[in-house]
Design a protein around this motif. Structure first.
Motif, PDB file in Angstrom:
ATOM      1  N   ARG A 183       0.847  -1.202   0.000  1.00  9.28           N
ATOM      2  CA  ARG A 183       0.000   0.000   0.000  1.00  9.28           C
ATOM      3  C   ARG A 183       0.880   1.249   0.000  1.00  9.28           C
ATOM      4  O   ARG A 183       1.809   1.356   0.797  1.00  9.28           O
ATOM      5  CB  ARG A 183      -0.905   0.030   1.240  1.00  9.28           C
ATOM      6  CG  ARG A 183      -2.110  -0.874   1.137  1.00  9.28           C
ATOM      7  CD  ARG A 183      -2.946  -0.846   2.405  1.00  9.28           C
ATOM      8  NE  ARG A 183      -3.442   0.476   2.792  1.00  9.28           N
ATOM      9  CZ  ARG A 183      -4.464   1.100   2.237  1.00  9.28           C
ATOM     10  NH1 ARG A 183      -5.114   0.522   1.222  1.00  9.28           N
ATOM     11  NH2 ARG A 183      -4.864   2.285   2.663  1.00  9.28           N
TER      12      ARG A 183
ATOM     13  N   LEU B 187       0.399   5.496  -0.009  1.00  8.85           N
ATOM     14  CA  LEU B 187      -0.562   6.571   0.164  1.00  8.85           C
ATOM     15  C   LEU B 187       0.151   7.917   0.193  1.00  8.85           C
ATOM     16  O   LEU B 187       1.330   7.995   0.562  1.00  8.85           O
ATOM     17  CB  LEU B 187      -1.347   6.401   1.478  1.00  8.85           C
ATOM     18  CG  LEU B 187      -2.117   5.112   1.718  1.00  8.85           C
ATOM     19  CD1 LEU B 187      -1.212   4.072   2.343  1.00  8.85           C
ATOM     20  CD2 LEU B 187      -3.305   5.356   2.646  1.00  8.85           C
TER      21      LEU B 187
ATOM     22  N   ASP C 137      -2.654   4.193  -3.706  1.00  9.70           N
ATOM     23  CA  ASP C 137      -3.849   3.542  -3.160  1.00  9.70           C
ATOM     24  C   ASP C 137      -4.824   4.540  -2.554  1.00  9.70           C
ATOM     25  O   ASP C 137      -6.019   4.266  -2.467  1.00  9.70           O
ATOM     26  CB  ASP C 137      -3.432   2.506  -2.103  1.00  9.70           C
ATOM     27  CG  ASP C 137      -2.652   1.354  -2.714  1.00  9.70           C
ATOM     28  OD1 ASP C 137      -3.275   0.512  -3.375  1.00  9.70           O
ATOM     29  OD2 ASP C 137      -1.418   1.309  -2.555  1.00  9.70           O
ATOM     30  N   ALA C 138      -4.323   5.688  -2.094  1.00  9.61           N
ATOM     31  CA  ALA C 138      -5.199   6.717  -1.536  1.00  9.61           C
ATOM     32  C   ALA C 138      -4.439   8.033  -1.479  1.00  9.61           C
ATOM     33  O   ALA C 138      -3.208   8.054  -1.375  1.00  9.61           O
ATOM     34  CB  ALA C 138      -5.684   6.318  -0.143  1.00  9.61           C
TER      35      ALA C 138
ATOM     36  N   HIS D 218      -4.651  11.637   0.721  1.00 10.77           N
ATOM     37  CA  HIS D 218      -5.250  12.347   1.851  1.00 10.77           C
ATOM     38  C   HIS D 218      -4.681  13.760   1.877  1.00 10.77           C
ATOM     39  O   HIS D 218      -3.464  13.946   2.000  1.00 10.77           O
ATOM     40  CB  HIS D 218      -4.946  11.638   3.166  1.00 10.77           C
ATOM     41  CG  HIS D 218      -5.462  10.231   3.236  1.00 10.77           C
ATOM     42  ND1 HIS D 218      -6.717   9.927   3.720  1.00 10.77           N
ATOM     43  CD2 HIS D 218      -4.913   9.046   2.856  1.00 10.77           C
ATOM     44  CE1 HIS D 218      -6.916   8.615   3.656  1.00 10.77           C
ATOM     45  NE2 HIS D 218      -5.824   8.065   3.133  1.00 10.77           N
TER      46      HIS D 218
ATOM     47  N   GLU E 288      -3.451   3.043   9.676  1.00  5.98           N
ATOM     48  CA  GLU E 288      -2.808   2.139   8.724  1.00  5.98           C
ATOM     49  C   GLU E 288      -2.056   1.008   9.422  1.00  5.98           C
ATOM     50  O   GLU E 288      -1.711   0.012   8.783  1.00  5.98           O
ATOM     51  CB  GLU E 288      -1.864   2.916   7.810  1.00  5.98           C
ATOM     52  CG  GLU E 288      -2.564   3.776   6.780  1.00  5.98           C
ATOM     53  CD  GLU E 288      -3.416   2.949   5.816  1.00  5.98           C
ATOM     54  OE1 GLU E 288      -3.010   1.821   5.469  1.00  5.98           O
ATOM     55  OE2 GLU E 288      -4.486   3.431   5.433  1.00  5.98           O
TER      56      GLU E 288
END
Length: 618
Positions: A452, A454, A474-475, A477, A492
């Motif tokens: 992952r 991010l 994956d993301a 923010h 996480e």
């Protein structure tokens, strides 16, 4: 043991054990056997005493480690008169302990550098003059002067007409921000323009920056300690050792057999091989510009599954760069850059300096501008090569030439307009660009087992989306405060071991909370470098690739060394239990095993990362 006094203690114990063994051996060779036994015992007793105290402290915490086996072997050897074997064990144990302390000596750092970022004093107005006063006497309502380059020591409200602030260390905003009279200023913001007046709204202890310090300290205190690789093998090995020693004594009635089992069972493959391999890994990683602060962080780095990246200064370069130039009228793109850079030599604004640097990097020979008039935070007017030039924000230039003629800027960019001889000359688009090769870097990280990836930034959502467009994340923010970054790291943790990479003060709490915090060391804020477990000495994110691969391979070598060493030790214990090895012979056999596993562990010095192709930087 992590403090300097404790490091000195284990070093002193090593010296005592070595002197005891050497002196006793000389006496024994000269025929003075009884005196040799006394000297050997005297060299062992201080080591054993400190060891027993450490064991009791660990047991009170509910921890069981390898130290118990070493204490049992030394105690049994002394009890049954096998003082030479006890002395050998004491030397091996203290040597391994000193080596481990060396590997972990930089694992924890004080927060003094974080606190030193903010000045200890501030320039306060009092009775029509300025006085330097300590921060702790500043009260709400006081008026301060924030000079160019100063860091705002407390939260406050600007009372000057305007100010240009660098907030990158606090919010991740890469471009300097202009604030006007009445707007709030956070402590930790750097004055990137002319001096301005700040009216204090909070005392230093309640300021934004002090809150970040408290977040870092809380994150470090709540972070689970990294367990040693050796300790994860200890309980099983302890059970096997005690069982074999007890069985040898029970079935034969000979306590010396139990002593021999305990001596050869002294877990030196664990005590020595693990720190040797990991220290070698630390050295090898440093060769590639990756400073890992101890063996524990190296172990954790080898097992990372989730990566959280900051944006400004990490995923991006952190400095404004020219991404496009548009020429208008009779000017060419080169002339737009030439006139803008020549006039901007008169300004200290970060964007102006970036334009000058870009022009000089392209080989431009810039003349000295004349008749300079600068409007702080807005633009500059003057004469270049006899032509009237104005450069600055679109509104500023439009007011001088009638129209700046610029298009809308993309998210996260800044428009610098140019006017020449009363007409629009063109404009430059400045932005904090993504680092080259970022997509390939992320692919390489996934190839090393990072499942992952991010982005976590304090910057605006539109800026974050624009910068990361096309990246396989994956993301994303955005708009995160320091405490929300910590919350993201904690969340996480549910999916695996987390590594956080950042470079600003606002990243420091999250770096401290992550399993592994990585700071961009070249331009990193002192706060993030102190809170991090790993510092990239070269300002390039691709150093993560060799760093992680070296950590993984060093850990593999450590595990191999332990497995082989423990296997040989168990075989030796069986031979000793059957009566074929005396305690001294067991100690010698253990030394041979130690040499084998150490030589294997030293292979970590020759690790060559397969993901690295550029020349190493030392």
């Amino acid at each position: 043991m992590k403090s300097a006094p404790q490091d000195r203690l284990v070093t002193a114990l090593l010296i005592i054990a070595a002197l005891g063994l050497i002196t006793g051996s000389v006496l024994w060779l000269s025929g003075r056997v009884d005196t040799a036994n006394i000297v050997w015992a005297l060299g062992v007793c201080p080591v054993l005493a400190v060891l027993v105290i450490d064991i009791l402290r660990s047991l009170l915490k509910g921890e069981v480690g390898l130290d118990i086996v070493a204490a049992l072997s030394m105690s049994a050897a002394l009890l049954f008169g096998e003082t030479l074997a006890a002395a050998v064990v004491a030397l091996m144990y203290t040597g391994g302990t000193v080596l481990e302390h060396f590997a972990q000596g930089r694992a924890r750092r004080e927060m003094s550098a974080l606190l030193s970022r903010v000045p200890r004093t501030a320039a306060r107005y009092r009775d029509g003059s300025l006085e330097d006063v300590p921060l702790d006497v500043i009260a709400p309502g006081d008026m301060l002067l924030i000079r160019q380059g100063d860091v705002a020591p407390v939260d406050g409200t600007i009372t000057s007409d305007s100010a240009m602030l660098d907030l990158s260390a606090l919010t991740g905003e890469s471009m300097p921000v202009r604030v006007t009279s009445g707007q709030k200023v956070m402590s930790g913001a750097t004055n990137a323009g002319d001096a301005f007046d700040l009216q204090v709204t909070r005392a230093a202890a309640q300021s934004t920056f002090a809150g970040i310090v408290r977040l870092v300290e809380a994150a470090q205190a709540s972070k689970a300690p990294m367990s040693r690789l050796a300790d994860r093998w200890s309980l099983m090995f302890l059970v096997v050792t005690v069982t074999l020693a007890t069985a040898a004594w029970w079935f034969t009635g000979d306590p010396i057999r139990a002593v021999a089992v305990l001596v050869i069972a002294t877990p030196c493959p664990l005590i020595l091989a693990v720190p040797v391999a990991l220290v070698a890994g630390l050295s090898r990683a440093a060769h590639f510009g990756v400073l890992i602060k101890g063996a524990g962080p190296l172990e954790a780095l080898a097992r990372i599954t989730t990566l959280i990246l900051d944006k400004t200064g990490t995923l991006t370069d952190g400095r404004p760069q020219i991404v496009s130039i548009t020429a208008q009228g009779a000017l060419t793109q080169d002339e737009v850059l030439y006139f803008a850079a020549a006039l901007d030599q008169a300004s200290q604004h970060p964007i102006a300096q970036a334009i000058v640097a870009a022009a000089k990097a392209g080989g431009a020979n810039l003349p000295v501008p004349q008749s300079i008039v600068e409007t702080p935070g807005e633009g500059v007017a003057g004469t270049v090569d006899g032509r009237r030039v104005v450069v600055g924000g679109a509104d500023f230039v439009a007011a001088k030439v009638g129209s700046a003629g610029t298009d809308a800027a993309m998210a996260g960019s800044v428009i610098v307009a140019l006017g020449v001889d009363g007409k629009p000359g063109g404009y430059l688009v400045m932005a904090d660009a993504l680092r080259p090769g970022t997509a390939q870097l992320l692919a390489g990280l996934r190839g090393l087992g990072v499942g992952r990836i991010l982005l976590a930034t304090g910057d605006r959502r539109a800026v974050a989306d624009a910068v990361t467009q096309g990246l396989q994340l994956d993301a994303v923010h955005a708009d995160l405060t320091p405490d929300r970054k910590v919350a993201l790291v904690v969340a996480e943790h549910q999916t695996g071991r987390v590594m956080m990479v950042g470079d600003g003060v606002n990243d420091a709490p999250a770096l401290a909370a992550a399993d592994i915090g990585v700071a961009m060391g070249a331009r990193s804020a002192a706060a993030s470098a102190e809170a991090a477990d790993v510092v990239l000495l070269v300002d390039n994110l691709d150093r993560l690739l060799p760093g992680i691969e070296i950590a993984q391979k060093a850990r593999q070598i450590a595990v191999q060394s332990v497995a082989v060493g423990i296997g040989l030790s168990v075989a030796g214990m069986v031979v000793a239990a059957l009566g074929y090895l005396t305690p001294v012979q067991g100690a010698v056999a253990q030394e041979l095993i130690d040499v084998a596993v150490i030589l294997n562990a030293l292979r970590a010095l020759r690790i060559s990362p397969s993901v690295w192709t550029a020349p190493a930087t030392t």
